[in-house]
Design a protein around this motif. Sequence first.
Motif, PDB file in Angstrom:
ATOM      1  N   GLN A 159       0.831  -1.202   0.000  1.00 18.00           N
ATOM      2  CA  GLN A 159       0.000   0.000   0.000  1.00 18.00           C
ATOM      3  C   GLN A 159       0.868   1.255   0.000  1.00 18.00           C
ATOM      4  O   GLN A 159       0.592   2.211  -0.729  1.00 18.00           O
ATOM      5  CB  GLN A 159      -0.923   0.002   1.218  1.00 18.00           C
ATOM      6  N   LYS A 165      -7.059   1.773   3.979  1.00 16.11           N
ATOM      7  CA  LYS A 165      -6.452   0.472   4.237  1.00 16.11           C
ATOM      8  C   LYS A 165      -7.387  -0.699   3.949  1.00 16.11           C
ATOM      9  O   LYS A 165      -7.006  -1.665   3.278  1.00 16.11           O
ATOM     10  CB  LYS A 165      -5.969   0.399   5.689  1.00 16.11           C
ATOM     11  N   PHE A 171      -8.182  -0.977   0.195  1.00 13.13           N
ATOM     12  CA  PHE A 171      -6.991  -1.422  -0.527  1.00 13.13           C
ATOM     13  C   PHE A 171      -6.812  -2.931  -0.395  1.00 13.13           C
ATOM     14  O   PHE A 171      -6.617  -3.643  -1.374  1.00 13.13           O
ATOM     15  CB  PHE A 171      -5.756  -0.709   0.019  1.00 13.13           C
TER      16      PHE A 171
END
Lengths: 226, 226
Positions: free
Chosen positions: B166, B179, B182
């Motif tokens: 990431q 987060k 992703f």
Amino acid sequence: MSADGSCICPRITVDVVIFGLGDESLQVLLVTGRPGAYQGRWAIPGGFLGERESLKEAAARKLEEETGLTDLFLEQLYTFGEPPRDPSQRVITVAYYAVAPANAMRCVDSAQADRVRWWPCDALPGLALDHAEIVSYALTRLRYKLEYTAVGFELLPETFTLSELQAAYEIVLGEPLDKRNFRRKILSADVIEPTAEYRLGEGRPARLYRYRADAVAEVKARRLFP
Amino acid sequence: MSADGSCICPRITVDVVIFGLGDESLQVLLVTGRPGAYQGRWAIPGGFLGERESLKEAAARKLEEETGLTDLFLEQLYTFGEPPRDPSQRVITVAYYAVAPANAMRCVDSAQADRVRWWPCDALPGLALDHAEIVSYALTRLRYKLEYTAVGFELLPETFTLSELQAAYEIVLGEPLDKRNFRRKILSADVIEPTAEYRLGEGRPARLYRYRADAVAEVKARRLFP
DNA sequence: ACAAAAGTGTTGAGAGTACACCCATGC
DNA sequence: GCATGGGTGTACTCTCAACACTTTTGT
């Protein structure tokens, strides 16, 4: 290279794949009789880069020489240059591709159709050198570009009906599209505007649209990652 | 051109923009001391095309000469060649770009950091010739490509944590990512697989993943048109 | 009145986005 | 036991895709 052979640096050609839209297929302009190692086969237009010319100027010049057309969409495609058996004849080709609007395709003189003519993409003759690869690469790029930019309008005359636009997309992409979804999407993208004119034909007259010069075709492709 | 000046055909160079991932920024490898008209400025690595070399082979050779690395991601970018004032010195540059994995960046000898070193993309020194334009073009292409192919993994070592992945995306794209979204997206794309290993650090150990060699990263970008 | 092409809406499914808390380890 | 970074689920919105009939003209 120079006549006395003192220079073996490769020469540069600029070749142009020119696309146009036929009634039922996408077409490519090919020529015969290019000098050099073309062995009389059909080839895409091109030639050596002039000394004081930029690459794009050379491509535009070749385009005009074969079609008489100027100001078409013209973009660099890729540079090809596998080393041949004899390095003294090495040629590097910077390939461009161009898109001619439907009405401009008639500018190609049909009297000399044995020297320069349009061929349907899906039925090309055997091409010289690596030109088949170049055309195939250009076609991939055009299809790709059609999906995320407004190149599609370059294939059409200044005004067009929505059905004509849809047909153009269907021909290039090679798949049928849903009429209602097509119209909704193209109209909501806000890149064309209606004119006051209609095209008369066999059925109900169709509204003519034009591409909006001020349109900014934002590319909001969905990311694959992340 | 040859020594006696009998040939004025342009010479071909192949230049390579090499990207790598630093702790906080994307980086580019630059060199000084290239021969010719570089005037001592920093430049991207490159040089003349060999007589029997393909364009990509020349790019791979330059890459190896400066970094010792082979088998990196390497792709043709664009061909640059505006005519200069003096046509006898004309040079056409076929530019490539490459991506070096994070752990491979240490292969660049820091003892000769005055001749070849990594620079952060957002704080480059003044570059020779049109090299700033070439780097900028390469950066646009890399960002673009990151969104619809799996190039991102080329920036990382063979195994990596999801947080590292990431962070890599955030650095290249220049924007923060959520987060949970992703992770869901990258895992559902089915291109990475967990290993049995964990990376120990300050907090809870993080699972290591690897890129699946058999992954086919289908590109299903949303069309702008139609 | 009929043939031919233009034009028009709704619904269900899937993907994107925003958002807050518990978990495992080292010190 | 606390600081640090790892890991997890849900609800709302938006876009996509599938699908059939009415309208306007010329003959």
